[in-house]
Write a protein that holds these residues in place. Structure first.
Motif, mmCIF file in Angstrom:
data_model
loop_
_atom_site.group_PDB
_atom_site.id
_atom_site.type_symbol
_atom_site.label_atom_id
_atom_site.label_comp_id
_atom_site.label_asym_id
_atom_site.label_seq_id
_atom_site.Cartn_x
_atom_site.Cartn_y
_atom_site.Cartn_z
ATOM 1 N N THR A 99 0.808 -1.113 -0.144
ATOM 2 C CA THR A 99 0.014 -0.114 0.145
ATOM 3 C C THR A 99 0.786 1.123 0.172
ATOM 4 O O THR A 99 1.834 1.289 0.340
ATOM 5 N N ALA A 100 0.436 2.274 -0.549
ATOM 6 C CA ALA A 100 1.036 3.554 -0.593
ATOM 7 C C ALA A 100 -0.130 4.751 -0.321
ATOM 8 O O ALA A 100 -1.344 4.535 -0.781
ATOM 9 N N ASP A 101 0.283 5.765 0.279
ATOM 10 C CA ASP A 101 -0.597 6.942 0.280
ATOM 11 C C ASP A 101 -0.963 7.139 -1.154
ATOM 12 O O ASP A 101 -0.184 7.507 -2.241
ATOM 13 N N ALA A 102 -2.479 7.658 -1.143
ATOM 14 C CA ALA A 102 -2.830 7.736 -2.538
ATOM 15 C C ALA A 102 -2.199 9.032 -3.300
ATOM 16 O O ALA A 102 -1.986 9.149 -4.492
ATOM 17 N N ALA A 103 -1.689 10.071 -2.369
ATOM 18 C CA ALA A 103 -1.037 11.254 -2.813
ATOM 19 C C ALA A 103 0.417 10.729 -3.379
ATOM 20 O O ALA A 103 0.972 11.872 -3.942
ATOM 21 N N ASP A 104 0.804 9.753 -3.186
ATOM 22 C CA ASP A 104 2.232 9.248 -3.606
ATOM 23 C C ASP A 104 2.226 8.438 -4.879
ATOM 24 O O ASP A 104 3.202 8.014 -5.356
ATOM 25 N N ALA A 105 0.916 8.403 -5.602
ATOM 26 C CA ALA A 105 0.856 7.668 -6.631
ATOM 27 C C ALA A 105 2.128 7.929 -7.729
ATOM 28 O O ALA A 105 2.948 7.172 -8.276
ATOM 29 N N ASP A 106 2.186 9.257 -7.754
ATOM 30 C CA ASP A 106 3.614 9.410 -8.965
ATOM 31 C C ASP A 106 4.799 9.047 -8.421
ATOM 32 O O ASP A 106 5.566 8.503 -9.320
ATOM 33 N N THR A 113 7.630 -6.842 -16.562
ATOM 34 C CA THR A 113 7.086 -6.250 -15.328
ATOM 35 C C THR A 113 5.658 -5.691 -15.542
ATOM 36 O O THR A 113 5.392 -5.374 -16.709
ATOM 37 N N ARG A 114 4.703 -5.936 -14.560
ATOM 38 C CA ARG A 114 3.366 -5.315 -14.544
ATOM 39 C C ARG A 114 3.107 -4.791 -13.424
ATOM 40 O O ARG A 114 3.254 -5.572 -12.263
ATOM 41 N N LEU A 115 2.534 -3.690 -13.230
ATOM 42 C CA LEU A 115 1.938 -2.974 -12.047
ATOM 43 C C LEU A 115 0.419 -2.779 -12.223
ATOM 44 O O LEU A 115 -0.092 -2.343 -13.058
ATOM 45 N N ILE A 116 -0.239 -3.221 -11.201
ATOM 46 C CA ILE A 116 -1.787 -3.395 -11.042
ATOM 47 C C ILE A 116 -2.030 -2.488 -9.787
ATOM 48 O O ILE A 116 -1.337 -2.631 -8.668
ATOM 49 N N ARG A 117 -2.844 -1.411 -10.284
ATOM 50 C CA ARG A 117 -3.289 -0.575 -8.768
ATOM 51 C C ARG A 117 -4.865 -1.264 -8.732
ATOM 52 O O ARG A 117 -5.910 -1.017 -9.447
ATOM 53 N N VAL A 118 -4.824 -1.686 -7.497
ATOM 54 C CA VAL A 118 -6.032 -2.337 -7.074
ATOM 55 C C VAL A 118 -7.240 -1.509 -6.524
ATOM 56 O O VAL A 118 -8.283 -1.589 -6.993
ATOM 57 N N ASP A 119 -6.697 -0.258 -5.865
ATOM 58 C CA ASP A 119 -7.394 0.920 -5.431
ATOM 59 C C ASP A 119 -6.645 1.936 -5.159
ATOM 60 O O ASP A 119 -5.483 1.945 -5.674
ATOM 61 N N GLU A 120 -7.306 2.888 -4.150
ATOM 62 C CA GLU A 120 -6.421 4.188 -4.280
ATOM 63 C C GLU A 120 -5.101 4.212 -3.485
ATOM 64 O O GLU A 120 -4.122 4.757 -3.915
ATOM 65 N N ARG A 121 -5.115 2.813 -2.644
ATOM 66 C CA ARG A 121 -3.835 2.720 -1.964
ATOM 67 C C ARG A 121 -3.193 1.378 -2.318
ATOM 68 O O ARG A 121 -1.779 1.207 -1.792
ATOM 69 N N THR A 122 -3.643 0.637 -2.824
ATOM 70 C CA THR A 122 -3.157 -0.869 -2.832
ATOM 71 C C THR A 122 -2.671 -1.047 -4.115
ATOM 72 O O THR A 122 -3.423 -0.922 -5.179
ATOM 73 N N TRP A 123 -1.409 -1.848 -4.272
ATOM 74 C CA TRP A 123 -0.819 -2.009 -5.514
ATOM 75 C C TRP A 123 -0.199 -3.583 -5.609
ATOM 76 O O TRP A 123 0.102 -3.942 -4.542
ATOM 77 N N VAL A 124 -0.216 -4.359 -6.636
ATOM 78 C CA VAL A 124 0.354 -5.560 -6.889
ATOM 79 C C VAL A 124 1.224 -5.394 -8.186
ATOM 80 O O VAL A 124 0.924 -4.923 -9.194
#
Length: 100
Positions: A10-17, A40-51
């Motif tokens: 997870t990461a703060d939504a404001a830190d997406a960039d 590589t593949r990056l998936i954004r599950v929701d505002e805070r969660t990444w896979v």
């Protein structure tokens, strides 16, 4: 034998960039040092969660990268914005391509 290492965080939504920028820097550093990952593949599950899924072509390359990556400055910077980090890996046993 290809391996997939999946990291969920997870990461703060404001830190997406920052997540995107620092991930790119980490991938470049690991490829320069270890010759992988090949995909590589990056998936954004929701505002805070990444896979994040990284494909490795051999267990030896993956093992070397796992042992050495914590010593790369790019790893410390990338994981500074990540929380609740979990990872797992497994052998790729089927690859069917994308269905559109």
């Amino acid at each position: 034998m290809s391996l997939i290492r999946t990291t969920r965080f997870t990461a703060d939504a404001a830190d997406a960039d920052l997540v995107l920028e620092r991930r790119g820097q980490l991938i470049a550093a690991i490829r320069a040092q270890y010759g992988g990952p090949t995909e590589t593949r990056l998936i954004r599950v929701d505002e805070r969660t990444w896979v994040d899924m990284w494909r490795w072509e051999s267990p030896e390359i993956l093992s070397a990268a796992l042992a050495g990556a914590p010593h790369l400055p790019e790893a410390a910077v990338a994981f500074a914005v990540a929380c609740d980090v979990t990872a797992e890996q497994g052998e790729l046993v089927a690859e069917d391509g994308w269905i559109r």
